[in-house]
Write a protein that holds these residues in place. Sequence first.
Motif, short mmCIF file in Angstrom:
data_model
loop_
_atom_site.label_atom_id
_atom_site.label_comp_id
_atom_site.label_asym_id
_atom_site.label_seq_id
_atom_site.Cartn_x
_atom_site.Cartn_y
_atom_site.Cartn_z
N SER A 153 0.97 -0.84 -0.11
CA SER A 153 -0.30 0.58 0.09
C SER A 153 1.11 1.33 0.32
CB SER A 153 -0.61 -0.25 0.76
OG SER A 153 -0.59 -0.05 2.06
N SER A 154 0.56 2.43 -0.52
CA SER A 154 1.14 4.07 -0.29
C SER A 154 0.06 4.33 1.10
CB SER A 154 0.82 3.91 -1.56
OG SER A 154 -0.42 4.71 -2.40
N GLY A 155 0.80 5.49 1.41
CA GLY A 155 0.06 6.35 2.07
C GLY A 155 -0.76 7.36 1.91
N SER A 156 -1.56 8.28 1.98
CA SER A 156 -2.52 8.65 1.90
C SER A 156 -1.98 10.18 0.53
CB SER A 156 -3.40 9.98 2.67
OG SER A 156 -2.16 11.04 3.62
N ASP A 157 -0.92 10.18 0.66
CA ASP A 157 -0.41 11.36 -0.60
C ASP A 157 0.43 10.27 -2.02
OD1 ASP A 157 1.86 9.45 0.74
OD2 ASP A 157 3.08 11.44 1.91
N ASP A 210 6.73 8.02 -5.79
CA ASP A 210 5.24 9.03 -6.16
C ASP A 210 4.28 8.08 -6.49
OD1 ASP A 210 2.61 10.61 -6.35
OD2 ASP A 210 4.70 12.20 -6.24
N THR A 211 3.61 7.25 -6.43
CA THR A 211 2.09 6.67 -7.37
C THR A 211 1.95 7.42 -7.83
OG1 THR A 211 1.15 5.73 -5.37
CG2 THR A 211 2.82 4.42 -6.02
N THR A 212 1.31 8.52 -7.82
CA THR A 212 0.61 9.34 -8.23
C THR A 212 0.93 9.68 -9.53
OG1 THR A 212 1.31 11.54 -7.57
CG2 THR A 212 0.02 9.95 -6.25
N SER A 213 2.26 9.59 -9.62
CA SER A 213 2.97 9.89 -11.43
C SER A 213 3.82 9.17 -11.87
CB SER A 213 4.06 11.41 -11.16
OG SER A 213 3.86 12.20 -10.22
N ARG A 214 3.54 9.04 -12.76
CA ARG A 214 3.93 7.68 -13.61
C ARG A 214 4.87 8.02 -14.85
NH1 ARG A 214 -0.17 3.73 -16.36
NH2 ARG A 214 -0.33 3.04 -13.17
#
Length: 299
Positions: A153-157, A210-214
């Motif tokens: 899992s990743s954090g909320s960020d 940073d899993t919000t970027s790819r």
Amino acid sequence: MGVPYVVTSVVTWNNYDDTRACLDSLLTLDYPNHDIVLVDNGSTDGSANRLETEYESVEMIRTGENLGYAGGMNVGTRKALELGAEYVWQLNNDVVIPDESLLSDLVETMKANPDIGMLTPLVTEYPDTETIWFQKGTIDWKTGNTDHADAESSGSDGLVYNDYIPNCSLLFPASVLDEVGLLPEDYFLYYDDVEHAVRIQDAGYELATDTTSRIYHKESKSSKGELGPMYSYYRSRNMVLFREKFRERISDLFLLYLFGWIVEQVGIRVYYGELAGVRGLVEGLFDGLTGESGKGRYP
């Protein structure tokens, strides 16, 4: 405060097509304070002349010889620091950036998390962009071997923390590079990223995805795949060199674990008919055990 100045360092070696695609995607970024340094690492195929002519806004540095990945990247990184970069982005030339806001997003993540010394976006394969290539990096301290793993899992960020991050897309605060130093050059290829990551962690910084970027990552053409002789040679040799540097952390049973790993890797290459890769493994093991470093028998 102004927008932090970012310099991207890209290394190319006899690979016009991928480098051109990488530069094209970099030039679409919306980040307003960004320069690109392209290091030609001794190409012999005429690609350096073509790239220098076609990308006038990109500063090219020619090394004149193949310095290995770390040696070439350090040339670009030193230039970035000389230019006064606040962040240095080390980027493989086989990367494609799908989102023009990527660099802006990564810099914002860095600014919000000053404990991060090394940051990567989520890396997926190309052209199969739904397949994850890198999310989390682990080190097995029994052998010094490394692997890519699925993050639970990743954090909320959206951040995932790592033991190491492979060379592909690495964003650093310049202050961290000033403190810790650049990539070690004695490996030539592979494991320079592992040691660098360990050194940065030892200095008290986090390594984050940073899993919000790819980004998209193509398979490396310079090593002819992970079963070929060049990758096999440097992978086995540099595991041994890494162990020598971090002997106090690696199991006393290292040689036993290494033997098991070599047998497994030989079996895989025999199964797929990659006998040159078997030779590379054996040569690398021999050279590692005899202390050979720097540029080895390949390319």
